[in-house]
Design an enzyme around this catalytic site. Structure first.
Site, PDB file in Angstrom:
ATOM      1  N   LYS A  94       0.623 -83.927  -3.964  1.00  0.00           N
ATOM      2  CA  LYS A  94       1.916 -84.591  -4.050  1.00  0.00           C
ATOM      3  C   LYS A  94       2.421 -84.881  -2.631  1.00  0.00           C
ATOM      4  O   LYS A  94       2.039 -84.272  -1.865  1.00  0.00           O
ATOM      5  CB  LYS A  94       2.851 -83.230  -4.615  1.00  0.00           C
ATOM      6  CG  LYS A  94       4.304 -83.602  -4.608  1.00  0.00           C
ATOM      7  CD  LYS A  94       4.684 -84.142  -5.965  1.00  0.00           C
ATOM      8  CE  LYS A  94       5.900 -84.857  -5.906  1.00  0.00           C
ATOM      9  NZ  LYS A  94       6.090 -86.328  -5.552  1.00  0.00           N
ATOM     10  N   GLN A 115       1.471 -81.872   4.651  1.00  0.00           N
ATOM     11  CA  GLN A 115       2.121 -81.757   3.204  1.00  0.00           C
ATOM     12  C   GLN A 115       1.628 -80.526   2.580  1.00  0.00           C
ATOM     13  O   GLN A 115       2.227 -79.947   1.724  1.00  0.00           O
ATOM     14  CB  GLN A 115       1.758 -83.201   2.466  1.00  0.00           C
ATOM     15  CG  GLN A 115       2.753 -83.150   1.217  1.00  0.00           C
ATOM     16  CD  GLN A 115       4.122 -83.758   1.514  1.00  0.00           C
ATOM     17  OE1 GLN A 115       4.168 -84.884   2.419  1.00  0.00           O
ATOM     18  NE2 GLN A 115       5.048 -83.271   0.912  1.00  0.00           N
ATOM     19  N   LYS A 118       3.340 -77.374   3.655  1.00  0.00           N
ATOM     20  CA  LYS A 118       4.650 -77.612   3.061  1.00  0.00           C
ATOM     21  C   LYS A 118       4.846 -77.380   1.678  1.00  0.00           C
ATOM     22  O   LYS A 118       5.830 -76.645   1.203  1.00  0.00           O
ATOM     23  CB  LYS A 118       5.187 -78.884   3.436  1.00  0.00           C
ATOM     24  CG  LYS A 118       6.742 -79.232   3.157  1.00  0.00           C
ATOM     25  CD  LYS A 118       7.127 -80.614   3.394  1.00  0.00           C
ATOM     26  CE  LYS A 118       6.565 -81.449   4.662  1.00  0.00           C
ATOM     27  NZ  LYS A 118       7.280 -82.578   4.987  1.00  0.00           N
ATOM     28  N   LYS A 130      -0.557 -87.876   0.784  1.00  0.00           N
ATOM     29  CA  LYS A 130       0.371 -88.725   1.275  1.00  0.00           C
ATOM     30  C   LYS A 130      -0.493 -90.240   1.189  1.00  0.00           C
ATOM     31  O   LYS A 130      -1.583 -90.381   1.195  1.00  0.00           O
ATOM     32  CB  LYS A 130       0.241 -88.566   2.902  1.00  0.00           C
ATOM     33  CG  LYS A 130       1.669 -89.094   3.547  1.00  0.00           C
ATOM     34  CD  LYS A 130       2.865 -88.379   3.178  1.00  0.00           C
ATOM     35  CE  LYS A 130       4.151 -89.026   3.736  1.00  0.00           C
ATOM     36  NZ  LYS A 130       5.538 -88.455   3.804  1.00  0.00           N
ATOM     37  N   ASP A 170       9.169 -92.184   1.382  1.00  0.00           N
ATOM     38  CA  ASP A 170       9.126 -91.859   2.816  1.00  0.00           C
ATOM     39  C   ASP A 170       9.837 -92.904   3.607  1.00  0.00           C
ATOM     40  O   ASP A 170      10.329 -93.642   2.904  1.00  0.00           O
ATOM     41  CB  ASP A 170       7.610 -91.498   3.141  1.00  0.00           C
ATOM     42  CG  ASP A 170       7.598 -90.710   4.390  1.00  0.00           C
ATOM     43  OD1 ASP A 170       7.721 -89.475   4.470  1.00  0.00           O
ATOM     44  OD2 ASP A 170       7.201 -91.399   5.610  1.00  0.00           O
ATOM     45  N   THR A 213      16.081 -83.787   0.983  1.00  0.00           N
ATOM     46  CA  THR A 213      15.653 -83.452   2.176  1.00  0.00           C
ATOM     47  C   THR A 213      16.658 -83.155   3.258  1.00  0.00           C
ATOM     48  O   THR A 213      16.311 -82.079   4.028  1.00  0.00           O
ATOM     49  CB  THR A 213      14.705 -84.535   2.758  1.00  0.00           C
ATOM     50  OG1 THR A 213      13.916 -84.796   1.691  1.00  0.00           O
ATOM     51  CG2 THR A 213      13.926 -84.293   3.784  1.00  0.00           C
ATOM     52  N   ASN A 244      17.415 -92.120   5.025  1.00  0.00           N
ATOM     53  CA  ASN A 244      17.922 -91.121   3.791  1.00  0.00           C
ATOM     54  C   ASN A 244      17.967 -89.751   4.227  1.00  0.00           C
ATOM     55  O   ASN A 244      18.893 -89.134   4.047  1.00  0.00           O
ATOM     56  CB  ASN A 244      16.472 -91.019   2.713  1.00  0.00           C
ATOM     57  CG  ASN A 244      16.480 -90.078   1.839  1.00  0.00           C
ATOM     58  OD1 ASN A 244      16.076 -88.859   1.990  1.00  0.00           O
ATOM     59  ND2 ASN A 244      17.391 -90.238   0.663  1.00  0.00           N
ATOM     60  N   SER A 383      11.439 -82.641  -5.741  1.00  0.00           N
ATOM     61  CA  SER A 383      10.142 -83.819  -6.427  1.00  0.00           C
ATOM     62  C   SER A 383       9.832 -82.735  -7.310  1.00  0.00           C
ATOM     63  O   SER A 383       9.572 -83.228  -8.538  1.00  0.00           O
ATOM     64  CB  SER A 383       9.590 -84.416  -5.404  1.00  0.00           C
ATOM     65  OG  SER A 383       9.979 -85.445  -4.853  1.00  0.00           O
TER      66      SER A 383
HETATM   67  P1  NDP Z   1      14.096 -93.938   5.987  1.00  0.00           P
HETATM   68  O1  NDP Z   1      13.106 -95.061   6.034  1.00  0.00           O
HETATM   69  O2  NDP Z   1      15.104 -93.845   5.161  1.00  0.00           O
HETATM   70  O3  NDP Z   1      14.885 -93.871   7.315  1.00  0.00           O
HETATM   71  C1  NDP Z   1      14.000 -93.617   8.724  1.00  0.00           C
HETATM   72  C2  NDP Z   1      15.165 -93.797   9.911  1.00  0.00           C
HETATM   73  O4  NDP Z   1      14.063 -93.639  11.089  1.00  0.00           O
HETATM   74  C3  NDP Z   1      15.730 -95.060   9.945  1.00  0.00           C
HETATM   75  O5  NDP Z   1      17.047 -94.950  10.630  1.00  0.00           O
HETATM   76  C4  NDP Z   1      14.693 -95.742  11.078  1.00  0.00           C
HETATM   77  O6  NDP Z   1      15.380 -96.669  11.842  1.00  0.00           O
HETATM   78  C5  NDP Z   1      14.391 -94.321  11.911  1.00  0.00           C
HETATM   79  N1  NDP Z   1      12.717 -94.896  12.556  1.00  0.00           N
HETATM   80  C6  NDP Z   1      11.663 -94.995  11.812  1.00  0.00           C
HETATM   81  N2  NDP Z   1      10.796 -95.249  12.472  1.00  0.00           N
HETATM   82  C7  NDP Z   1      11.353 -95.246  13.802  1.00  0.00           C
HETATM   83  C8  NDP Z   1      10.695 -95.243  15.016  1.00  0.00           C
HETATM   84  N3  NDP Z   1       9.228 -95.650  15.026  1.00  0.00           N
HETATM   85  N4  NDP Z   1      11.289 -95.158  16.159  1.00  0.00           N
HETATM   86  C9  NDP Z   1      12.811 -95.050  16.054  1.00  0.00           C
HETATM   87  N5  NDP Z   1      13.234 -94.730  14.852  1.00  0.00           N
HETATM   88  C10 NDP Z   1      12.458 -94.798  13.521  1.00  0.00           C
HETATM   89  O7  NDP Z   1      13.334 -92.633   6.140  1.00  0.00           O
HETATM   90  P2  NDP Z   1      13.507 -91.086   5.728  1.00  0.00           P
HETATM   91  O8  NDP Z   1      14.737 -90.805   6.047  1.00  0.00           O
HETATM   92  O9  NDP Z   1      13.121 -90.893   4.182  1.00  0.00           O
HETATM   93  O10 NDP Z   1      12.348 -90.482   6.678  1.00  0.00           O
HETATM   94  C11 NDP Z   1      12.727 -89.846   7.744  1.00  0.00           C
HETATM   95  C12 NDP Z   1      11.702 -88.855   8.285  1.00  0.00           C
HETATM   96  O11 NDP Z   1      11.757 -87.768   7.484  1.00  0.00           O
HETATM   97  C13 NDP Z   1      10.190 -89.309   8.471  1.00  0.00           C
HETATM   98  O12 NDP Z   1       9.626 -88.468   9.391  1.00  0.00           O
HETATM   99  C14 NDP Z   1       9.641 -88.615   6.934  1.00  0.00           C
HETATM  100  O13 NDP Z   1       8.171 -88.437   6.865  1.00  0.00           O
HETATM  101  C15 NDP Z   1      10.567 -87.392   7.029  1.00  0.00           C
HETATM  102  N6  NDP Z   1      10.799 -86.921   5.574  1.00  0.00           N
HETATM  103  C16 NDP Z   1      11.258 -87.636   4.461  1.00  0.00           C
HETATM  104  C17 NDP Z   1      11.483 -87.018   3.254  1.00  0.00           C
HETATM  105  C18 NDP Z   1      11.896 -87.835   2.337  1.00  0.00           C
HETATM  106  O14 NDP Z   1      12.483 -87.104   1.069  1.00  0.00           O
HETATM  107  N7  NDP Z   1      12.697 -88.894   2.413  1.00  0.00           N
HETATM  108  C19 NDP Z   1      10.935 -85.750   3.014  1.00  0.00           C
HETATM  109  C20 NDP Z   1      10.399 -84.844   4.108  1.00  0.00           C
HETATM  110  C21 NDP Z   1      10.416 -85.644   5.366  1.00  0.00           C
HETATM  111  P3  NDP Z   1      15.132 -98.544  11.527  1.00  0.00           P
HETATM  112  O15 NDP Z   1      15.968 -98.530  10.165  1.00  0.00           O
HETATM  113  O16 NDP Z   1      15.479 -99.238  12.696  1.00  0.00           O
HETATM  114  O17 NDP Z   1      13.439 -98.529  11.518  1.00  0.00           O
END
Ligand code: NDP
Length: 451
Positions: A94, A115, A118, A130, A170, A213, A244, A383
């Site tokens: 997962k 993961q 977690k 993943k 993600d 999250t 997100n 999830s």
């Molecule tokens: P999204 O794609 O919804 O959002 C990602 C955000 O991070 C955007 O604002 C993006 O900006 C920014 N970002 C991504 N890459 C970079 C980078 N290299 N440098 C600077 N800013 C960056 O992703 P999520 O919110 O789902 O995920 C965010 C984090 O949370 C990740 O590390 C993910 O692994 C972790 N996570 C997510 C979960 C989930 O349920 N979604 C669960 C657990 C962890 P821009 O739009 O400019 O790229």
């Protein structure tokens, strides 16, 4: 860093580095676990005897495949596709799928490894996995994203299933992408099953999954604050990211009476010194989820805010920080800046956003610091709740799922306290999360023999 068992840790890490060359992120994630778990194993010889940690750093299976698709101009494109099935000792694999140009084997192996721990902490029966692609959804039309997702799933469908491997979203994979992939899976397999999570509400999704999250990270931070007799009321909060996780962390902080003063994307951060209002937050959600615009536009729409191009938000004075964007986005000097400015609690919404040196700085200053594998586990936990609802063919109410999420986050906090409290009463949440996550998986691996 000098720890009581540094020779064993160095020897173990030398072997991991030799076996996984050019995988800096994966080695970083393993190092963090080794530093806390190896001293624990030293007092529990059964884990050494069964070579559990040596087995845990080796994924059960890595799938890599070609993803060909055509763009709107009719030109053939090709991307790399991956799924890392890391550990199935306590349940089906997962974990999310990430679509981002920086995706490579090292990044997905670090995410898959974390993961495993977690998912174990969530108390639910889920193994760790993943996957993803170096595909960049940014700037692509809906039809291009659909064709890519269909091609990606055409290969992935052979390897996943509701009792085998259940991917989720993600970075770069939200409701739109999950929808396209679910549609293609259903078409290929001719079955309607809970093979993906993060689904739409009217086709098997769970209430609260989009929020989980971010909400979970705030519930966890609230537990940490409560352990010190504090709460979020009136606290200034710096958040990075505007995707997100960041959006719902901001929403829950605001609901708890805090002032969210920053959000960001890869082009810079916005500073709203008054704290984001509900309307402003909805504006950002619309900007990011519907219009797919840049965070700089917020400062154009709201003159009370400023935009700081090319910068991260950690120089702003705040009491709480939630890094919610990506790995290694908060370094040692930024950590020291946060501490100097009065930050007392840091909860990672992203995976591995703080560098090892930043974590060391937070812990040396006795900041309440929660690693992502504990504080962002609410997403995968929900999830897991979506999988249960799919199996039961039932939908739980918003309140029911939210209550379960809150209880799971409290439980994870308690596990961290139980394994991570030192003689002075300070809780090392990194140590607590690693050992608690490890024990459940390790015991299951011993029970199941050498597989
Ligand atoms: P999204 O794609 O919804 O959002 C990602 C955000 O991070 C955007 O604002 C993006 O900006 C920014 N970002 C991504 N890459 C970079 C980078 N290299 N440098 C600077 N800013 C960056 O992703 P999520 O919110 O789902 O995920 C965010 C984090 O949370 C990740 O590390 C993910 O692994 C972790 N996570 C997510 C979960 C989930 O349920 N979604 C669960 C657990 C962890 P821009 O739009 O400019 O790229």
């Amino acid at each position: 860093m000098t720890t009581p068992h540094h020779e064993q840790i160095s020897a173990f890490m030398a072997e991991v580095a030799a076996q996984n060359p050019n995988e800096a992120e994966f080695i970083q994630a393993v190092q963090e676990v080794a530093e806390t778990v190896i001293p624990f194993i030293a007092n529990h010889p059964k884990y050494t005897e069964h070579r559990i940690l040596e087995r845990m750093v080796e994924p059960e299976r890595i799938l890599m495949f070609r993803v060909p698709w055509t763009n709107d101009a009719g030109e053939v494109q090709v991307n790399k596709g991956y799924r890392i099935e890391f550990n199935s000792a306590i349940g089906p694999y997962k974990g999310g799928l990430r679509f981002h140009p920086t995706v490579n084997l090292s990044v997905l192996k670090f995410l898959g490894f974390e993961q495993v721990f977690k998912n174990s902490l969530t108390t639910l029966p889920m193994g760790g996995g993943k996957g993803g692609s170096n595909f960049n959804p940014k700037g692509k039309s809906d039809n291009e994203v659909m064709r890519f997702c269909q091609s990606f799933m055409t290969e992935l469908a052979r390897h996943i299933g509701p009792n085998t491997d259940v991917p989720a979203g993600d970075i770069g994979v939200g409701g739109r992408e999950i929808g396209y992939m679910f549609g293609q899976y259903k078409r290929l397999r001719n079955e309607f099953t809970g093979v993906l999570t993060g689904k739409g509400l009217n086709w098997g999704g769970s209430l609260i999954r989009p929020e989980a999250t971010g909400y979970g990270a705030v519930y966890f931070a609230a537990e940490m604050l409560e352990s010190q007799g504090q709460n979020f009321e009136g606290k200034r909060v710096a958040i990075s990211g505007s995707g997100n996780v960041a959006q719902y962390a901001a929403e829950k902080c605001t609901q708890m009476g805090a002032k969210v003063i920053t959000m960001s994307d890869s082009s810079g951060y916005i500073h709203e010194p008054n704290g984001l209002s509900e309307d402003q937050l909805s504006w950002i959600q619309d900007l990011k989820n519907v219009r797919r615009g840049r965070i700089s536009e917020f400062a154009e729409a709201y003159p009370s805010a400023t935009f700081h191009a090319g910068e991260r938000p950690w120089g702003v004075a705040c009491e709480a920080a939630f890094p919610c964007a990506t790995q290694n986005e908060l370094n040692e000097s930024e950590a020291k800046g946060l501490i100097a400015n009065g930050c007392i609690v840091v909860a990672e919404g992203a995976n591995m956003p703080s560098t090892p040196e930043a974590i060391e700085a937070f812990q040396a200053a006795k900041v309440l610091f929660a690693p992502g594998k504990a504080s962002n586990a609410g997403g995968v936990a929900t999830s897991g709740l979506e999988m249960s609802q799919n199996s039961l063919r039932m939908n739980w109410s918003r309140q029911e799922v939210d209550e379960r999420l809150l209880n799971i986050m409290k439980d994870i906090h308690a596990q961290c306290v139980s394994y991570g409290t030192d003689d002075s009463g300070y809780v090392d949440y990194v140590k607590g999360a690693n050992i608690a996550g490890f024990v459940k998986v390790a015991d299951a691996m011993i029970d199941q023999g050498v597989v």
